[in-house]
Design an enzyme around this catalytic site. Structure first.
Site, PDB file in Angstrom:
ATOM      1  CG  ASP A   9      -1.617   1.063   1.298  1.00  0.00           C
ATOM      2  OD1 ASP A   9      -2.445   1.663   0.534  1.00  0.00           O
ATOM      3  OD2 ASP A   9      -1.670   1.800   2.599  1.00  0.00           O
ATOM      4  CG  ASP A  11      -1.802   7.538   0.399  1.00  0.00           C
ATOM      5  OD1 ASP A  11      -0.818   7.487  -0.495  1.00  0.00           O
ATOM      6  OD2 ASP A  11      -2.998   8.029  -0.185  1.00  0.00           O
ATOM      7  CG  ASP A 183      -2.031   2.683   6.544  1.00  0.00           C
ATOM      8  OD1 ASP A 183      -2.866   3.805   7.012  1.00  0.00           O
ATOM      9  OD2 ASP A 183      -1.941   2.553   5.232  1.00  0.00           O
TER      10      ASP A 183
END
Length: 284
Positions: A9, A11, A183
């Site tokens: 991922d 961001d 996250d």
């Protein structure tokens, strides 16, 4: 023999903030964003960092971004990202992510970015980081090369997992032997599709899932400059950073004023002077 891969991922996993917010400064300088929009984006970033990203929050962000970009020329956006990529990205890349990418490459694995951010940002970032490809959101473009305000493909939640399966089929990747890093709780489908899910800087809901399923948890927090490790003069502040500095200065001033001692009164001054008089002259 099937290949193995690592899916990251973007961001708050590879970079320390939302990529759309990170490019707010260059887009503002080029006249595509207003100051008010940047302030709203900074607020959304704070909420995202501290409360996590629910499906409803991300849907609102997606819709607002689509409405905002309606009529923009894709060519111009690509040029802005290309010309400012190093300036924007270098200070916010997590060293731990960069080291893991290199580690996976040394092990012979393919590495991909998987992000709900637009392909105009994610694909140049993938090339800059030296990874093997990217899965990203695609906006619909009209006959004149302008954004219509509609989404053609949204790389979010279960759609990330679906795109990863399609990519694995096309590239001969064994997902059961592969890795994924994220996250956000909304990326649970992405983490479930591989044999080695790794949770990075998790929001509260993802941290709970990680505990329940005994997934590996890592902390990424060290910035790194990919071009070199020698400190260089900081770039001129962007509109985003300037706004953040002003906001921080105002907050600090408010704090000092709120917690500072009140200004001395005339009585305080008399008491201070009286304390220095000889004992016999003091008023009892």
């Amino acid at each position: 023999m099937a290949m193995e891969a690592a899916f990251f991922d973007l961001d708050k996993t590879v970079i320390a903030k939302a990529s759309m917010v990170a490019f707010g400064g260059p887009l503002y300088r080029e006249g595509l964003l207003s100051r008010r929009t940047i302030l709203r984006a900074l607020y959304a970033q704070l909420v995202y960092m501290h409360l996590g990203a629910s499906e409803q929050k991300l849907a609102r962000i997606r819709d607002s971004v689509l409405a905002l970009t309606r009529g923009w020329e894709r060519r111009r956006v690509r040029e802005i990202v290309r010309d400012t990529l190093e300036e924007v990205v270098q200070p916010i890349i997590h060293a731990e992510a960069q080291e893991l990418i290199a580690e996976h490459h040394r092990a012979g694995r393919l590495v991909f970015l998987v992000s709900a951010s637009p392909e105009e940002i994610v694909e140049p970032l993938a090339a800059y980081l030296g990874v093997d490809g990217a899965i990203a959101s695609r906006a619909r473009i009209d006959a004149h090369g302008r954004y219509t305000g509609e989404m053609e493909f949204y790389a979010y939640g279960p759609y990330k997992a679906e795109a990863m399966r399609d990519l694995a089929g096309a590239r001969g990747i064994d997902l059961a032997s592969s890795y994924a890093y994220s996250d956000s709780y909304t990326d649970v489908p992405m983490l479930e599709v591989v044999g080695h899910p790794v949770v990075v800087n998790p929001d509260r809901d993802l941290a709970r899932v990680a505990r329940e399923r005994q997934w590996e948890v890592r902390k990424f927090e060290r910035p790194v400059r990919l071009r070199d490790r020698v400190p260089t003069p900081p770039p001129a502040p962007t509109a985003v950073s300037a706004t953040a500095l002003v906001a921080g200065g105002v907050a600090a001033l408010w704090w000092r004023r709120r917690h500072a001692s009140p200004p001395p009164t005339r009585m305080d001054d008399l008491r201070r002077r009286a304390a220095s008089w000889p004992r016999r002259l003091r008023v009892r």
